[in-house]
Motif scaffolding. Structure first.
Motif, mmCIF file in Angstrom:
data_model
loop_
_atom_site.group_PDB
_atom_site.id
_atom_site.type_symbol
_atom_site.label_atom_id
_atom_site.label_comp_id
_atom_site.label_asym_id
_atom_site.label_seq_id
_atom_site.Cartn_x
_atom_site.Cartn_y
_atom_site.Cartn_z
ATOM 1 N N LYS A 30 0.837 -1.189 0.000
ATOM 2 C CA LYS A 30 0.000 0.000 0.000
ATOM 3 C C LYS A 30 0.883 1.254 0.000
ATOM 4 N N ARG A 31 0.332 2.335 -0.549
ATOM 5 C CA ARG A 31 1.039 3.616 -0.499
ATOM 6 C C ARG A 31 0.438 4.521 0.569
ATOM 7 N N VAL A 32 1.255 5.456 1.024
ATOM 8 C CA VAL A 32 0.806 6.483 1.951
ATOM 9 C C VAL A 32 1.198 7.847 1.386
ATOM 10 N N VAL A 33 0.462 8.866 1.777
ATOM 11 C CA VAL A 33 0.840 10.247 1.474
ATOM 12 C C VAL A 33 1.687 10.745 2.643
ATOM 13 N N VAL A 34 2.840 11.315 2.323
ATOM 14 C CA VAL A 34 3.739 11.821 3.365
ATOM 15 C C VAL A 34 3.559 13.334 3.457
ATOM 16 N N LEU A 35 3.245 13.787 4.655
ATOM 17 C CA LEU A 35 2.917 15.194 4.903
ATOM 18 C C LEU A 35 3.687 15.705 6.112
ATOM 19 N N PRO A 36 3.837 17.039 6.243
ATOM 20 C CA PRO A 36 4.292 17.571 7.525
ATOM 21 C C PRO A 36 3.216 17.271 8.576
ATOM 22 N N SER A 37 3.610 16.959 9.776
ATOM 23 C CA SER A 37 2.614 16.615 10.792
ATOM 24 C C SER A 37 1.713 17.791 11.151
ATOM 25 N N ARG A 38 2.121 18.998 10.771
ATOM 26 C CA ARG A 38 1.270 20.178 11.010
ATOM 27 C C ARG A 38 0.264 20.399 9.894
ATOM 28 N N GLY B 44 -5.702 15.383 -15.702
ATOM 29 C CA GLY B 44 -5.218 15.998 -16.937
ATOM 30 C C GLY B 44 -4.402 17.255 -16.751
ATOM 31 N N VAL B 45 -4.345 17.777 -15.544
ATOM 32 C CA VAL B 45 -3.599 19.012 -15.274
ATOM 33 C C VAL B 45 -2.463 18.696 -14.311
ATOM 34 N N ARG B 46 -1.266 19.143 -14.649
ATOM 35 C CA ARG B 46 -0.131 18.866 -13.775
ATOM 36 C C ARG B 46 -0.198 19.729 -12.517
ATOM 37 N N ARG B 47 0.070 19.096 -11.406
ATOM 38 C CA ARG B 47 0.084 19.809 -10.131
ATOM 39 C C ARG B 47 1.321 20.719 -10.066
ATOM 40 N N PRO B 48 1.264 21.806 -9.295
ATOM 41 C CA PRO B 48 2.464 22.635 -9.125
ATOM 42 C C PRO B 48 3.541 21.865 -8.362
ATOM 43 N N VAL B 49 4.792 22.120 -8.701
ATOM 44 C CA VAL B 49 5.926 21.448 -8.069
ATOM 45 C C VAL B 49 6.574 22.401 -7.066
ATOM 46 N N GLY B 50 6.731 21.936 -5.832
ATOM 47 C CA GLY B 50 7.305 22.774 -4.783
ATOM 48 C C GLY B 50 8.801 22.654 -4.654
ATOM 49 N N ALA B 51 9.361 21.494 -5.054
ATOM 50 C CA ALA B 51 10.813 21.305 -4.955
ATOM 51 C C ALA B 51 11.220 20.134 -5.839
ATOM 52 N N ILE B 52 12.437 20.210 -6.359
ATOM 53 C CA ILE B 52 13.023 19.131 -7.153
ATOM 54 C C ILE B 52 14.164 18.540 -6.339
ATOM 55 N N VAL B 53 14.125 17.224 -6.134
ATOM 56 C CA VAL B 53 15.088 16.584 -5.230
ATOM 57 C C VAL B 53 15.850 15.486 -5.961
ATOM 58 N N THR C 203 17.806 12.981 -3.791
ATOM 59 C CA THR C 203 18.071 11.885 -2.854
ATOM 60 C C THR C 203 16.835 11.635 -2.001
ATOM 61 N N VAL C 204 16.798 10.468 -1.379
ATOM 62 C CA VAL C 204 15.680 10.129 -0.500
ATOM 63 C C VAL C 204 15.630 11.087 0.688
ATOM 64 N N ASP C 205 16.778 11.392 1.272
ATOM 65 C CA ASP C 205 16.788 12.305 2.415
ATOM 66 C C ASP C 205 16.317 13.705 2.022
ATOM 67 N N GLU C 206 16.728 14.187 0.832
ATOM 68 C CA GLU C 206 16.238 15.478 0.358
ATOM 69 C C GLU C 206 14.718 15.445 0.213
ATOM 70 N N TRP C 207 14.195 14.314 -0.258
ATOM 71 C CA TRP C 207 12.748 14.171 -0.462
ATOM 72 C C TRP C 207 12.008 14.345 0.864
ATOM 73 N N PHE C 208 12.453 13.599 1.878
ATOM 74 C CA PHE C 208 11.783 13.688 3.178
ATOM 75 C C PHE C 208 11.980 15.065 3.805
ATOM 76 N N GLN C 209 13.161 15.653 3.616
ATOM 77 C CA GLN C 209 13.411 16.977 4.177
ATOM 78 C C GLN C 209 12.501 18.020 3.535
ATOM 79 N N ALA C 210 12.286 17.916 2.221
ATOM 80 C CA ALA C 210 11.401 18.852 1.531
ATOM 81 C C ALA C 210 9.969 18.730 2.033
ATOM 82 N N VAL C 211 9.525 17.493 2.269
ATOM 83 C CA VAL C 211 8.185 17.297 2.820
ATOM 84 C C VAL C 211 8.079 17.941 4.195
ATOM 85 N N MET C 212 9.073 17.703 5.033
ATOM 86 C CA MET C 212 9.016 18.225 6.395
ATOM 87 C C MET C 212 9.031 19.753 6.416
ATOM 88 N N ARG C 213 9.721 20.357 5.436
ATOM 89 C CA ARG C 213 9.745 21.823 5.331
ATOM 90 C C ARG C 213 8.409 22.374 4.871
#
Length: 317
Positions: A166-174, A218-227, A229-239
């Motif tokens: 299964k997949r999960v959506v990863v979000l800031p806890s806030r 059909g519409v691309r979502r806005p991109v907040g960051a380009i990463v 590495t895996v750590d960069e990915w999680f760090q961007a989510v947390m930010r």
């Protein structure tokens, strides 16, 4: 006095199902034949293994003891068969295995253990990659095979899908959605992440779009960051600059304070696959594929129900 393998199988099937008809179906025999087999075994052992009534079947103390022994014996037989098959490959030489982060972690570790045990003449080299090479060296020929997260639509690459998760959506806890029981792609109204090089590489683009739920109707979502590495990915989510999806077991491997993992509904599951080139050294590839297939069986229970897959996992901030 001894017990035959088919008798162990009968005892274990009936002990697990506690129903003659269902147990007989598992064993591909009729109910009367199973009943006679159990009766003959009980007479030979001089002990009653099951209590029967018109409504139920229950294990006796002797039956519980024999069922436990049957489970061990049958598992040992399966291990012996798997070991024989692996030994029969006669693989020798060097094998280079790639991976990214936590991809298939439990199965990967068990596969390496099994392969190394049964192929002592093979020198196994492990190579860790980041998100800039989603094939973990297979496409560039730096590695012979790799554990990967599909989709990986690269030409000339073959794959064994080992299991789904299964997949999960990863979000800031806030995030206001962090306390939800589940999220659908249509719920997401904030920027997502993207992988470096995706605009120039169709394989990377397909991979990134799957994990970041692109496009949205059909519409691309806005991109907040380009990463990259895996750590960069999680760090961007947390930010809070973007979100994405991950395997449910990521909550176990990345329990970072400030992150929330919410189950994703109405979207395809993820999968873990073993990827290799068609022209790789086949004896070693086949031997590792056999080890990986056995590893999936060995750890099936933990990967089909990871610790945090059934509910929202949120680390305290």
């Amino acid at each position: 006095m001894h017990v035959e393998v088919h008798e162990f199988e009968a005892v274990l099937a009936l002990a697990e199902d506690l129903h003659f008809t269902r147990a007989a179906q598992r064993l591909r025999m009729n109910q009367a034949a199973l009943s006679r087999k159990i009766d003959r075994l009980e007479r030979r052992l001089g002990a009653r293994l099951f209590e029967r009534s018109t409504r139920s079947v229950t294990l006796t103390a002797a039956g519980e003891q024999l069922a436990a022994r049957a489970r061990t014996v049958l598992a040992d037989i399966e291990d012996a068969i798997a070991a024989t098959r692996l030994h029969g490959r006669h693989a020798t030489g060097d094998l280079h295995l790639g991976f990214i982060g936590h991809v298939g972690a439990e199965v990967r570790n068990r596969s390496i253990e099994l392969f190394s045990r049964h192929n002592p003449l093979v020198r196994l080299h492990l190579h860790s990659y980041d998100l800039r090479d989603l094939s973990s060296g297979v496409v560039s020929r730096a590695t012979d095979l790799a554990f990967v997260w599909p989709p990986l639509p690269a030409p000339g690459i073959e794959q064994d899908v080992l299991y789904e998760e299964k997949r999960v959506v990863v979000l800031p806890s806030r995030h206001p959605y962090a306390e939800r029981a589940a999220i659908t792609p249509a719920d997401i109204d904030c920027p997502v992440l993207d992988i470096v090089g995706a605009d120039d590489n169709p394989v990377t683009r397909a991979w990134s779009d799957f994990w970041h739920l692109q496009p949205d109707r059909g519409v691309r979502r806005p991109v907040g960051a380009i990463v990259s590495t895996v750590d960069e990915w999680f760090q961007a989510v947390m930010r809070g600059v973007g979100i994405g999806t991950e395997v449910a077991s990521a909550a176990v491997y990345y329990p970072w304070p400030g992150l929330a993992y919410v189950p994703l509904d109405e979207a395809p599951n993820s999968s873990v696959a073993l990827a290799w080139r068609a022209d790789s050294p086949q004896a070693m590839i086949d031997a590792f594929r056999a080890a990986a297939a056995q590893a999936v069986l060995d750890v099936r229970q933990s990967i089909s129900a990871p610790t945090s897959a059934a509910a929202v996992y949120s680390s305290s901030e």
